[in-house]
Design a protein around this motif. Structure first.
Motif, PDB file in Angstrom:
ATOM      1  N   PHE A  33       6.559  -5.308  -6.676  1.00  0.00           N
ATOM      2  CA  PHE A  33       6.737  -3.924  -6.249  1.00  0.00           C
ATOM      3  C   PHE A  33       5.414  -3.175  -6.111  1.00  0.00           C
ATOM      4  CE2 PHE A  33      11.045  -4.895  -7.303  1.00  0.00           C
ATOM      5  CZ  PHE A  33      11.806  -4.050  -6.508  1.00  0.00           C
ATOM      6  N   GLN A  34       4.311  -3.817  -6.490  1.00  0.00           N
ATOM      7  CA  GLN A  34       3.006  -3.222  -6.195  1.00  0.00           C
ATOM      8  C   GLN A  34       2.811  -3.098  -4.694  1.00  0.00           C
ATOM      9  OE1 GLN A  34      -0.348  -5.511  -7.584  1.00  0.00           O
ATOM     10  NE2 GLN A  34      -1.849  -4.073  -6.762  1.00  0.00           N
ATOM     11  N   ALA A  35       3.382  -4.037  -3.936  1.00  0.00           N
ATOM     12  CA  ALA A  35       3.283  -3.969  -2.481  1.00  0.00           C
ATOM     13  C   ALA A  35       3.931  -2.707  -1.937  1.00  0.00           C
ATOM     14  CB  ALA A  35       3.937  -5.207  -1.863  1.00  0.00           C
ATOM     15  N   PHE A  36       5.047  -2.302  -2.537  1.00  0.00           N
ATOM     16  CA  PHE A  36       5.704  -1.066  -2.098  1.00  0.00           C
ATOM     17  C   PHE A  36       4.823   0.147  -2.379  1.00  0.00           C
ATOM     18  CE2 PHE A  36       8.374   2.592  -3.294  1.00  0.00           C
ATOM     19  CZ  PHE A  36       8.985   2.838  -2.076  1.00  0.00           C
ATOM     20  N   LEU A  37       4.196   0.174  -3.552  1.00  0.00           N
ATOM     21  CA  LEU A  37       3.305   1.286  -3.880  1.00  0.00           C
ATOM     22  C   LEU A  37       2.115   1.333  -2.924  1.00  0.00           C
ATOM     23  CD1 LEU A  37       3.260   1.059  -7.792  1.00  0.00           C
ATOM     24  CD2 LEU A  37       4.666   2.536  -6.334  1.00  0.00           C
ATOM     25  N   MET A  38       1.615   0.159  -2.523  1.00  0.00           N
ATOM     26  CA  MET A  38       0.516   0.118  -1.562  1.00  0.00           C
ATOM     27  C   MET A  38       0.969   0.651  -0.204  1.00  0.00           C
ATOM     28  SD  MET A  38      -1.112  -3.588  -2.627  1.00  0.00           S
ATOM     29  CE  MET A  38      -2.627  -3.457  -1.680  1.00  0.00           C
ATOM     30  N   MET A  39       2.207   0.370   0.176  1.00  0.00           N
ATOM     31  CA  MET A  39       2.742   0.917   1.423  1.00  0.00           C
ATOM     32  C   MET A  39       2.828   2.436   1.359  1.00  0.00           C
ATOM     33  SD  MET A  39       3.435  -1.294   3.815  1.00  0.00           S
ATOM     34  CE  MET A  39       4.686  -0.444   4.772  1.00  0.00           C
ATOM     35  N   VAL A  40       3.210   2.960   0.207  1.00  0.00           N
ATOM     36  CA  VAL A  40       3.277   4.416   0.044  1.00  0.00           C
ATOM     37  C   VAL A  40       1.880   5.024   0.172  1.00  0.00           C
ATOM     38  CG1 VAL A  40       3.877   6.271  -1.546  1.00  0.00           C
ATOM     39  CG2 VAL A  40       5.349   4.271  -1.375  1.00  0.00           C
ATOM     40  N   CYS A  41       0.878   4.353  -0.399  1.00  0.00           N
ATOM     41  CA  CYS A  41      -0.505   4.833  -0.277  1.00  0.00           C
ATOM     42  C   CYS A  41      -0.933   4.890   1.185  1.00  0.00           C
ATOM     43  CB  CYS A  41      -1.447   3.925  -1.058  1.00  0.00           C
ATOM     44  SG  CYS A  41      -1.256   3.985  -2.852  1.00  0.00           S
ATOM     45  N   VAL A  42      -0.590   3.862   1.945  1.00  0.00           N
ATOM     46  CA  VAL A  42      -0.948   3.836   3.363  1.00  0.00           C
ATOM     47  C   VAL A  42      -0.218   4.940   4.117  1.00  0.00           C
ATOM     48  CG1 VAL A  42      -0.842   2.454   5.483  1.00  0.00           C
ATOM     49  CG2 VAL A  42      -1.479   1.383   3.331  1.00  0.00           C
ATOM     50  N   ALA A  43       1.044   5.186   3.756  1.00  0.00           N
ATOM     51  CA  ALA A  43       1.805   6.253   4.420  1.00  0.00           C
ATOM     52  C   ALA A  43       1.185   7.615   4.150  1.00  0.00           C
ATOM     53  CB  ALA A  43       3.256   6.223   3.948  1.00  0.00           C
ATOM     54  N   ILE A  44       0.780   7.848   2.906  1.00  0.00           N
ATOM     55  CA  ILE A  44       0.120   9.116   2.564  1.00  0.00           C
ATOM     56  C   ILE A  44      -1.205   9.240   3.315  1.00  0.00           C
ATOM     57  CG2 ILE A  44      -0.939  10.432   0.684  1.00  0.00           C
ATOM     58  CD1 ILE A  44       1.140   9.201  -1.191  1.00  0.00           C
ATOM     59  N   TYR A  45      -1.943   8.144   3.391  1.00  0.00           N
ATOM     60  CA  TYR A  45      -3.213   8.138   4.116  1.00  0.00           C
ATOM     61  C   TYR A  45      -3.003   8.467   5.590  1.00  0.00           C
ATOM     62  CZ  TYR A  45      -7.504   6.172   6.145  1.00  0.00           C
ATOM     63  OH  TYR A  45      -8.671   5.985   6.853  1.00  0.00           O
TER      64      TYR A  45
END
Length: 290
Positions: free
Chosen positions: A233-245
């Motif tokens: 689920f770290q991958a999901f958190l990384m996707m959220v970071c990219v979305a915020i970026y």
């Protein structure tokens, strides 16, 4: 005569510095744009899909090296479980048949878990991949940065600057471009580091799986499962970071002050790298893995 020479030199320096600044701005975010665009693809892959050769090597090492050790551990655990079960009932004076039935069921489950270690482990990452792919369908936005096209009056702005200002700006764009390349390398290190950690984590999977049938030793296997879900689920958190970026990049307000605009955009990229780096500890904290 001398004034014409000085004017010619000034014009030559102005053209040189203007070309340098424009070139630096055009190529400054190329690597970062490429890496941020690859994040969703990289984190959405399972270990066997990311690199089949490495996955095969890790699986062979696990089956040939770690599995025999797990067999010894599960034998010791089951023997300890049997002795504990018999002695805790009034020193073998109060024994029921259902106790042995319960023991054989527990033994079968323990052997099944160890025998299907990789199948269960990969199932966790399949769940993580499904979550990431579902998130990719919801998240929209472009992470690409193009500061030179955003500043439509760039040429007019550069022409209005003095030689000294152009020299300072050229140095700033040169340093900023170097820093952005470092940030793109850091993004690559974070993504590849996560996958390498997954391979290392899965390579010893049979050992914690062998401990799950015992109440005391089972904490090892339980914590291992938490770590698996944290990595998935770290991958999901990384996707959220990219979305915020992507949202931050889309809302950038460019101004005629090139220095402030430039370092403002860099700040968002630094925030992205920091956020991606923190996803590992955040995910482990959420799943209480240590």
């Amino acid at each position: 005569m001398f004034s014409q020479i000085f004017d010619a030199i000034e014009e030559w320096m102005r053209e040189l510095l203007t070309g340098m600044i424009t070139s630096n701005l055009d190529t400054m975010f190329t690597d970062v744009n490429q890496k941020t665009g690859e994040i969703a693809t990289q984190v959405g892959q399972t270990p066997q899909g990311w690199n089949g050769s490495i996955f095969s090597m890790i699986r062979n090492l696990s089956d040939s090296v770690i599995m025999p050790i797990a067999g010894i551990i599960i034998t010791l655990v089951l023997c300890y479980e049997l002795i504990s079960m018999l002695t805790e009932r009034n020193n073998m004076h109060d024994i029921d048949t259902w106790m042995f039935f319960k023991y054989f069921v527990k033994m079968w489950i323990a052997v099944y878990l160890v025998s299907n270690t990789f199948t269960i482990t990969m199932a966790v990452f399949d769940v993580g991949q499904h979550v990431v792919n579902s998130a990719a369908g919801v998240i929209s936005g472009n992470t690409a940065i193009d500061i030179s096209s955003a500043l439509t009056d760039l040429s007019a702005t550069l022409e209005s600057m003095e030689i000294g200002e152009l020299v300072v700006l050229a140095l700033e764009t040169l340093i900023a471009g170097f820093c952005m390349r470092i940030l793109s390398v850091l993004i690559t290190v974070i993504m590849y580091g996560r996958m390498i950690e997954i391979y290392l984590y899965t390579s010893v999977a049979p050992i914690p799986f062998a401990t799950m049938s015992n109440r005391e030793w089972g904490q090892i296997g339980t914590n291992y499962f938490r770590g698996l879900f944290a990595l998935a689920f770290q991958a999901f958190l990384m996707m959220v970071c990219v979305a915020i970026y992507a949202v931050l990049v889309a809302g950038i307000q460019y101004s005629d002050n090139l220095s402030s605009s430039l370092f403002g955009v860099m700040a968002y990229t630094v925030i992205l790298c920091y956020s991606l780096f923190k996803t590992a500890s955040l995910s482990k904290s959420i799943f209480n893995a240590h």
